[in-house]
Design a protein around this motif. Structure first.
Motif, PDB file in Angstrom:
ATOM      1  N   LEU A  15       0.898  -1.308   0.056  1.00 45.29           N
ATOM      2  CA  LEU A  15       0.053   0.058  -0.040  1.00 45.29           C
ATOM      3  C   LEU A  15       0.772   1.185  -0.097  1.00 45.29           C
ATOM      4  N   ALA A  16       2.053   1.074   0.618  1.00 41.53           N
ATOM      5  CA  ALA A  16       2.873   2.334   0.818  1.00 41.53           C
ATOM      6  C   ALA A  16       3.328   2.524  -0.727  1.00 41.53           C
ATOM      7  N   ALA A  17       3.669   1.424  -1.300  1.00 38.21           N
ATOM      8  CA  ALA A  17       4.270   1.778  -2.716  1.00 38.21           C
ATOM      9  C   ALA A  17       3.224   2.048  -3.752  1.00 38.21           C
ATOM     10  N   ILE A  18       1.988   1.791  -3.422  1.00 37.90           N
ATOM     11  CA  ILE A  18       0.939   2.525  -4.249  1.00 37.90           C
ATOM     12  C   ILE A  18       0.823   4.036  -4.039  1.00 37.90           C
ATOM     13  N   ALA A  19       0.853   4.055  -2.706  1.00 39.16           N
ATOM     14  CA  ALA A  19       0.733   5.598  -2.417  1.00 39.16           C
ATOM     15  C   ALA A  19       1.710   6.393  -2.875  1.00 39.16           C
ATOM     16  N   GLY A  20       2.965   5.896  -2.922  1.00 39.47           N
ATOM     17  CA  GLY A  20       4.122   6.556  -3.418  1.00 39.47           C
ATOM     18  C   GLY A  20       4.149   6.733  -4.848  1.00 39.47           C
ATOM     19  N   VAL A  21       3.584   5.643  -5.455  1.00 42.35           N
ATOM     20  CA  VAL A  21       3.388   5.946  -7.069  1.00 42.35           C
ATOM     21  C   VAL A  21       2.362   7.127  -7.328  1.00 42.35           C
ATOM     22  N   PHE A  22       1.331   7.022  -6.529  1.00 44.73           N
ATOM     23  CA  PHE A  22       0.015   7.989  -6.781  1.00 44.73           C
ATOM     24  C   PHE A  22       0.645   9.420  -6.351  1.00 44.73           C
ATOM     25  N   VAL A  23       1.517   9.778  -5.392  1.00 44.26           N
ATOM     26  CA  VAL A  23       2.017  11.046  -4.929  1.00 44.26           C
ATOM     27  C   VAL A  23       2.838  11.442  -6.092  1.00 44.26           C
ATOM     28  N   ARG A  75      10.920   7.439 -12.377  1.00 46.33           N
ATOM     29  CA  ARG A  75      10.449   6.176 -12.056  1.00 46.33           C
ATOM     30  C   ARG A  75      11.162   5.606 -10.645  1.00 46.33           C
ATOM     31  N   ALA A  76      12.557   5.571 -10.884  1.00 45.54           N
ATOM     32  CA  ALA A  76      13.086   5.295  -9.797  1.00 45.54           C
ATOM     33  C   ALA A  76      13.244   5.964  -8.401  1.00 45.54           C
ATOM     34  N   GLU A  77      13.095   7.547  -8.714  1.00 41.24           N
ATOM     35  CA  GLU A  77      12.518   8.256  -7.674  1.00 41.24           C
ATOM     36  C   GLU A  77      11.325   7.902  -6.963  1.00 41.24           C
ATOM     37  N   ASN A  78      10.323   7.475  -7.819  1.00 42.63           N
ATOM     38  CA  ASN A  78       8.902   7.253  -7.346  1.00 42.63           C
ATOM     39  C   ASN A  78       8.988   6.000  -6.345  1.00 42.63           C
ATOM     40  N   VAL A  79       9.941   4.809  -6.815  1.00 44.54           N
ATOM     41  CA  VAL A  79      10.110   3.885  -5.940  1.00 44.54           C
ATOM     42  C   VAL A  79      10.915   4.369  -4.579  1.00 44.54           C
ATOM     43  N   ARG A  80      11.987   5.057  -4.714  1.00 41.36           N
ATOM     44  CA  ARG A  80      12.238   5.342  -3.445  1.00 41.36           C
ATOM     45  C   ARG A  80      11.387   6.195  -2.569  1.00 41.36           C
ATOM     46  N   LEU A  81      10.595   6.823  -3.172  1.00 42.47           N
ATOM     47  CA  LEU A  81       9.534   7.646  -2.494  1.00 42.47           C
ATOM     48  C   LEU A  81       8.652   6.682  -1.653  1.00 42.47           C
ATOM     49  N   ALA A  82       8.069   5.644  -2.462  1.00 43.65           N
ATOM     50  CA  ALA A  82       7.140   4.540  -1.984  1.00 43.65           C
ATOM     51  C   ALA A  82       7.833   3.967  -0.514  1.00 43.65           C
ATOM     52  N   ASP A 100      12.347  15.856  -2.518  1.00 43.64           N
ATOM     53  CA  ASP A 100      13.416  16.810  -3.086  1.00 43.64           C
ATOM     54  C   ASP A 100      14.054  16.003  -4.317  1.00 43.64           C
ATOM     55  N   ALA A 101      14.404  14.732  -4.159  1.00 38.62           N
ATOM     56  CA  ALA A 101      15.178  14.202  -5.260  1.00 38.62           C
ATOM     57  C   ALA A 101      14.108  14.063  -6.440  1.00 38.62           C
ATOM     58  N   SER A 102      12.936  13.743  -6.274  1.00 40.11           N
ATOM     59  CA  SER A 102      12.065  13.733  -7.538  1.00 40.11           C
ATOM     60  C   SER A 102      11.956  15.229  -8.208  1.00 40.11           C
ATOM     61  N   HIS A 103      11.725  16.156  -7.277  1.00 39.66           N
ATOM     62  CA  HIS A 103      11.641  17.433  -7.854  1.00 39.66           C
ATOM     63  C   HIS A 103      13.008  17.968  -8.455  1.00 39.66           C
ATOM     64  N   ARG A 104      14.230  17.476  -8.065  1.00 41.84           N
ATOM     65  CA  ARG A 104      15.486  18.071  -9.029  1.00 41.84           C
ATOM     66  C   ARG A 104      15.318  17.174 -10.167  1.00 41.84           C
ATOM     67  N   THR A 105      15.026  16.005 -10.238  1.00 40.75           N
ATOM     68  CA  THR A 105      14.851  15.187 -11.520  1.00 40.75           C
ATOM     69  C   THR A 105      13.829  15.994 -12.387  1.00 40.75           C
TER      70      THR A 105
END
Length: 145
Positions: A15-23, A75-82, A100-105
């Motif tokens: 569920l956290a992974a799904i939430a991370g992808v959603f975010v 996509r890798a940043e989304n996995v890290r976020l999840a 922050d890493a996702s925003h930089r990318t």
């Protein structure tokens, strides 16, 4: 660890992974680059000479590879976020770092997209560049009205 607890942990991580992808996809979407419309304009509405067309195709190939690499990084940043969401279940240091890493990318992709747009523009004659510039302004301001 009991089987029940293991299953519960796996469910929470899922569920956290799904939430991370959603975010990553819905709350922080990358702006659609105006280059798609601009490519259509260049190919369909602006009379490019054969040399301009050849150079444009070369630019498109280089940018396509670069864009794919940046999208893979996002996509890798989304996995890290999840994973960070799964670990912290709040906006903690890992989640904040992943955001922050996702925003930089995303910012790097936007800069590369604009560099590509300017590279395409350099191929144009002044009369062609005027139409191109108008399309850029429309693409960037259309939703602001």
């Amino acid at each position: 660890m009991t089987v029940r607890r293991l299953l519960l942990t796996a469910l929470v991580v899922f569920l956290a992974a799904i939430a991370g992808v959603f975010v990553g996809r819905h709350l922080f979407p990358a702006d659609a680059p105006p280059s798609g419309e601009l490519h259509a304009l260049l190919h369909d509405q602006i009379d490019l000479d054969p040399e301009q067309d050849r150079q444009l195709h070369a630019l498109e190939q280089v940018f396509a590879g670069r864009r794919q690499a940046m999208e893979a990084a996002m996509r890798a940043e989304n996995v890290r976020l999840a994973r960070a969401i799964g670990a912290e279940h709040r906006i903690g240091p890992q989640v904040t770092s992943a955001i922050d890493a996702s925003h930089r990318t995303m910012g790097e992709l936007q800069k590369e997209t604009l560099a590509h747009v300017f590279a395409m523009r350099r191929l144009l004659r002044p009369d062609q560049a005027a139409r191109f510039d108008a399309a850029i302004m429309k693409a960037l301001t259309e939703d602001a009205k």
